[in-house]
Design a protein around this motif. Structure first.
Motif, PDB file in Angstrom:
ATOM      1  N   ARG A 285      64.801  68.311  62.054  1.00 41.75           N
ATOM      2  CA  ARG A 285      64.533  67.217  62.981  1.00 41.75           C
ATOM      3  C   ARG A 285      65.736  66.929  63.871  1.00 41.75           C
ATOM      4  NH1 ARG A 285      63.280  65.096  66.532  1.00 41.75           N
ATOM      5  NH2 ARG A 285      62.615  62.961  66.942  1.00 41.75           N
ATOM      6  N   VAL A 286      66.910  66.796  63.266  1.00 40.80           N
ATOM      7  CA  VAL A 286      68.084  66.345  64.003  1.00 40.80           C
ATOM      8  C   VAL A 286      68.741  67.475  64.789  1.00 40.80           C
ATOM      9  CG1 VAL A 286      70.380  65.348  63.763  1.00 40.80           C
ATOM     10  CG2 VAL A 286      68.495  64.446  62.416  1.00 40.80           C
ATOM     11  N   VAL A 287      68.914  68.621  64.152  1.00 38.97           N
ATOM     12  CA  VAL A 287      69.598  69.745  64.801  1.00 38.97           C
ATOM     13  C   VAL A 287      68.610  70.615  65.573  1.00 38.97           C
ATOM     14  CG1 VAL A 287      71.014  71.794  64.439  1.00 38.97           C
ATOM     15  CG2 VAL A 287      71.424  69.739  63.083  1.00 38.97           C
ATOM     16  N   GLY A 288      67.476  70.941  64.931  1.00 38.77           N
ATOM     17  CA  GLY A 288      66.491  71.778  65.604  1.00 38.77           C
ATOM     18  C   GLY A 288      65.718  71.044  66.676  1.00 38.77           C
ATOM     19  N   GLY A 289      65.712  69.695  66.608  1.00 36.70           N
ATOM     20  CA  GLY A 289      64.981  68.927  67.602  1.00 36.70           C
ATOM     21  C   GLY A 289      63.474  69.062  67.468  1.00 36.70           C
ATOM     22  N   LEU A 290      62.995  69.503  66.297  1.00 35.11           N
ATOM     23  CA  LEU A 290      61.566  69.690  66.109  1.00 35.11           C
ATOM     24  C   LEU A 290      60.896  68.350  65.821  1.00 35.11           C
ATOM     25  CD1 LEU A 290      61.472  72.882  63.843  1.00 35.11           C
ATOM     26  CD2 LEU A 290      61.717  72.704  66.314  1.00 35.11           C
ATOM     27  N   THR A 291      59.647  68.228  66.218  1.00 33.12           N
ATOM     28  CA  THR A 291      58.881  67.038  65.877  1.00 33.12           C
ATOM     29  C   THR A 291      58.479  67.110  64.406  1.00 33.12           C
ATOM     30  OG1 THR A 291      56.730  68.023  66.411  1.00 33.12           O
ATOM     31  CG2 THR A 291      57.954  66.982  68.219  1.00 33.12           C
ATOM     32  N   THR A 292      58.112  65.972  63.854  1.00 31.67           N
ATOM     33  CA  THR A 292      57.684  65.980  62.458  1.00 31.67           C
ATOM     34  C   THR A 292      56.415  66.814  62.279  1.00 31.67           C
ATOM     35  OG1 THR A 292      56.605  63.847  62.893  1.00 31.67           O
ATOM     36  CG2 THR A 292      58.755  63.798  61.823  1.00 31.67           C
ATOM     37  N   GLU A 293      55.557  66.830  63.307  1.00 33.51           N
ATOM     38  CA  GLU A 293      54.347  67.657  63.234  1.00 33.51           C
ATOM     39  C   GLU A 293      54.709  69.140  63.152  1.00 33.51           C
ATOM     40  OE1 GLU A 293      54.878  65.307  65.433  1.00 33.51           O
ATOM     41  OE2 GLU A 293      53.295  63.802  65.188  1.00 33.51           O
ATOM     42  N   GLU A 294      55.682  69.574  63.967  1.00 32.62           N
ATOM     43  CA  GLU A 294      56.102  70.975  63.948  1.00 32.62           C
ATOM     44  C   GLU A 294      56.725  71.347  62.604  1.00 32.62           C
ATOM     45  OE1 GLU A 294      57.153  71.539  68.723  1.00 32.62           O
ATOM     46  OE2 GLU A 294      58.653  70.754  67.338  1.00 32.62           O
ATOM     47  N   ILE A 295      57.517  70.436  62.058  1.00 30.52           N
ATOM     48  CA  ILE A 295      58.144  70.707  60.764  1.00 30.52           C
ATOM     49  C   ILE A 295      57.086  70.823  59.676  1.00 30.52           C
ATOM     50  CG2 ILE A 295      59.730  69.798  59.015  1.00 30.52           C
ATOM     51  CD1 ILE A 295      61.198  68.362  61.332  1.00 30.52           C
ATOM     52  N   ALA A 296      56.092  69.950  59.718  1.00 30.83           N
ATOM     53  CA  ALA A 296      55.029  69.987  58.713  1.00 30.83           C
ATOM     54  C   ALA A 296      54.279  71.316  58.766  1.00 30.83           C
ATOM     55  CB  ALA A 296      54.066  68.820  58.928  1.00 30.83           C
TER      56      ALA A 296
ATOM     57  N   ARG B 110      54.308  77.445  74.706  1.00 31.58           N
ATOM     58  CA  ARG B 110      55.230  78.584  74.819  1.00 31.58           C
ATOM     59  C   ARG B 110      55.197  79.394  73.536  1.00 31.58           C
ATOM     60  NH1 ARG B 110      61.084  77.213  76.172  1.00 31.58           N
ATOM     61  NH2 ARG B 110      60.762  75.476  74.719  1.00 31.58           N
ATOM     62  N   TRP B 111      55.174  80.715  73.698  1.00 24.31           N
ATOM     63  CA  TRP B 111      55.172  81.630  72.552  1.00 24.31           C
ATOM     64  C   TRP B 111      56.554  81.718  71.935  1.00 24.31           C
ATOM     65  CZ3 TRP B 111      52.468  83.892  69.043  1.00 24.31           C
ATOM     66  CH2 TRP B 111      52.775  85.153  68.516  1.00 24.31           C
ATOM     67  N   ILE B 112      57.594  81.707  72.782  1.00 31.08           N
ATOM     68  CA  ILE B 112      58.979  81.783  72.320  1.00 31.08           C
ATOM     69  C   ILE B 112      59.747  80.583  72.863  1.00 31.08           C
ATOM     70  CG2 ILE B 112      61.128  83.119  72.351  1.00 31.08           C
ATOM     71  CD1 ILE B 112      59.504  85.608  72.871  1.00 31.08           C
ATOM     72  N   ARG B 113      60.480  79.898  72.003  1.00 33.40           N
ATOM     73  CA  ARG B 113      61.385  78.834  72.441  1.00 33.40           C
ATOM     74  C   ARG B 113      62.797  79.423  72.420  1.00 33.40           C
ATOM     75  NH1 ARG B 113      59.575  73.501  69.131  1.00 33.40           N
ATOM     76  NH2 ARG B 113      61.283  72.619  70.372  1.00 33.40           N
ATOM     77  N   THR B 114      63.140  80.088  73.509  1.00 32.43           N
ATOM     78  CA  THR B 114      64.364  80.888  73.563  1.00 32.43           C
ATOM     79  C   THR B 114      65.604  80.074  73.259  1.00 32.43           C
ATOM     80  OG1 THR B 114      63.262  82.169  75.292  1.00 32.43           O
ATOM     81  CG2 THR B 114      65.597  82.591  74.942  1.00 32.43           C
ATOM     82  N   GLU B 115      65.678  78.852  73.806  1.00 35.59           N
ATOM     83  CA  GLU B 115      66.886  78.046  73.627  1.00 35.59           C
ATOM     84  C   GLU B 115      67.109  77.720  72.149  1.00 35.59           C
ATOM     85  OE1 GLU B 115      63.602  75.298  73.429  1.00 35.59           O
ATOM     86  OE2 GLU B 115      64.044  76.861  74.893  1.00 35.59           O
ATOM     87  N   LEU B 116      66.021  77.550  71.401  1.00 35.35           N
ATOM     88  CA  LEU B 116      66.134  77.237  69.973  1.00 35.35           C
ATOM     89  C   LEU B 116      66.613  78.460  69.196  1.00 35.35           C
ATOM     90  CD1 LEU B 116      65.538  74.597  68.482  1.00 35.35           C
ATOM     91  CD2 LEU B 116      63.263  75.486  67.946  1.00 35.35           C
ATOM     92  N   ALA B 117      66.010  79.604  69.482  1.00 35.14           N
ATOM     93  CA  ALA B 117      66.407  80.835  68.798  1.00 35.14           C
ATOM     94  C   ALA B 117      67.852  81.208  69.134  1.00 35.14           C
ATOM     95  CB  ALA B 117      65.472  81.975  69.185  1.00 35.14           C
ATOM     96  N   ASN B 118      68.229  81.043  70.389  1.00 34.95           N
ATOM     97  CA  ASN B 118      69.595  81.392  70.789  1.00 34.95           C
ATOM     98  C   ASN B 118      70.625  80.486  70.131  1.00 34.95           C
ATOM     99  OD1 ASN B 118      68.750  83.503  72.384  1.00 34.95           O
ATOM    100  ND2 ASN B 118      68.831  82.362  74.305  1.00 34.95           N
TER     101      ASN B 118
END
Length: 408
Positions: free
Chosen positions: A128-139, A201-209
């Motif tokens: 949540r904090v570092v990845g910036g993912l929503t709680t729905e995405e994490i679930a 988006r299929w790829i979240r490049t900024e997150l993977a990078n």
């Protein structure tokens, strides 16, 4: 306003982790850091349409959030000594003091992996904090209910605060005890970037990078840890295919259809070098090194048909014994189907289906649909693919699955 909102969203995707890490270091509280960052984003939405987007938008957001923190502390009637000192000298203080982990984001990950938190809480909080993912995405990523993720994050913040966990890098003697959790969350962040669980988006490049950057920093910080190099190798191999994984309009391109001349050969070589380093340092491959070895088989193959599927099956066998999971078993089924035929792979998938381990996930019906199609069981295959399309929250992936079903 829609254009500014998109700009702010883009800046946050790229800079959000660093902003929160900086604020957490300053305030000593992840929850406060998040609140300050959100207030700064609100200011950006109101000020940038008039003043224009700053040249260094991330620095602007960080500075605004810091000022809000200082103002808040000064308004309090009773400041404790720590906050009074910070509010008094923050602007004059330098950031050049030595830190054992000289990277704010990586330092925040190590801090959040404090043993006072459960492994599940560590993972949820960092995503949540570092990845910036929503709680729905994490679930969706963790295959757990949304309410469970929300509770884990709230409790993790409260626990860190109640335990007065210092927001400073842990002593190097403590790193090894936290390393497994650190590696795990870095790879989960990379995985969400590699194949987004939701959105358009299929790829979240900024997150993977960002995950790949953290992996490289960690390899420099702990050069004698074989699994650190194993994870770095795995991410290098997978990231090498990014340019070939999506078309010009963002449409996903699956492995069998990718133009392998677009794969980044220099990145593949970095992956192979990291895997060799892991092998030299280790006493047999562990989880990430085994996954990297599987990725290497794909990276060096000239085509799907020329891939060494027998070796991949053996590697999945070893991985499944070391870290058994339904996702590993599902991937093994795919490899078995390529090595010995779809009927053998389908038997593994059906056995996995009977356990209910992946119930509610699109992964199992999508694989089952592919195998049924290869066996000529068209109607069943179409049904499975459409089921998978309805279960995934990623719009691009859903479109691909529906197109496959329509083509049968």
């Amino acid at each position: 306003m829609p254009d500014i909102r998109r700009t702010v969203d883009a800046v946050w995707r790229i800079e959000g982790a660093r902003i929160i890490a900086t604020l957490a270091k300053m305030t000593g509280d992840v929850g406060i850091a998040e609140d300050l960052a959100q207030e700064a984003l609100v200011d950006a939405l109101t000020q940038w349409p008039k003043s224009g987007v700053p040249r260094n938008a991330g620095a602007w957001l960080t500075a605004v959030a810091k000022r809000k923190a200082i103002d808040g502390w000064r308004r309090r009637e009773r400041l404790d000594e720590r906050y009074r000192a910070i509010a008094h000298d923050l602007e004059a203080a330098g950031d050049d003091e030595w830190q054992p982990i000289d990277d704010d984001v990586l330092r925040l990950i190590f801090i959040a992996c404090h043993p006072v938190l459960s492994r599940e809480a560590q993972v949820a909080l960092i995503l949540r904090v570092v990845g910036g993912l929503t709680t729905e995405e994490i679930a969706r990523m963790l295959l757990v209910p949304l309410a469970t993720v929300q509770q884990r994050i709230v409790r993790a913040k409260k626990t860190l605060s109640a335990a007065r966990v210092p927001f400073a890098a842990p002593d190097p003697r403590e790193w090894h005890g936290r390393l497994g959790a650190v590696l795990g969350v870095i790879y989960l962040i990379f995985t969400e970037g590699y194949a987004a669980t939701s959105g358009d988006r299929w790829i979240r490049t900024e997150l993977a990078n960002e995950a790949l950057r953290l992996g490289r920093v960690l390899a420099g910080l702990l050069p004698r840890e074989p699994e650190v190099h194993g994870l770095a190798a795995l991410m290098e191999f997978q990231a090498s295919r990014f340019a070939a994984r999506i078309g010009r309009n963002g449409t996903p391109i699956l492995l069998a259809d990718q133009d392998r001349s677009h794969w980044d050969r220099a990145q593949i070589e970095r992956g192979r070098a990291a895997l060799r380093t892991s092998d030299v340092l280790g006493r047999g491959r562990a989880s990430y090194a085994l996954q990297a070895a599987i990725a290497e088989c794909h990276a060096i193959a000239a085509s799907i048909d020329q891939t060494d599927w027998e070796r991949i099956v053996l590697l999945y066998d070893a991985l499944g014994r070391l870290v058994p999971s339904p996702v590993v078993e599902l991937n093994r089924a795919i490899a078995v189907s390529m090595a010995t035929g779809p009927a053998n792979g389908l038997r593994i998938v059906d056995r996995l289906d009977s356990t209910g381990a992946l119930r509610g996930s699109h992964l199992l019906p999508s694989v089952r649909g592919e195998l049924l199609a290869r066996l000529g069981r068209t109607e069943e295959a179409r049904s499975e693919l459409l089921t998978a399309a309805g279960l995934t929250a990623n719009e691009r992936e859903s479109a691909v699955l529906r197109a496959k079903a329509a083509a049968l």
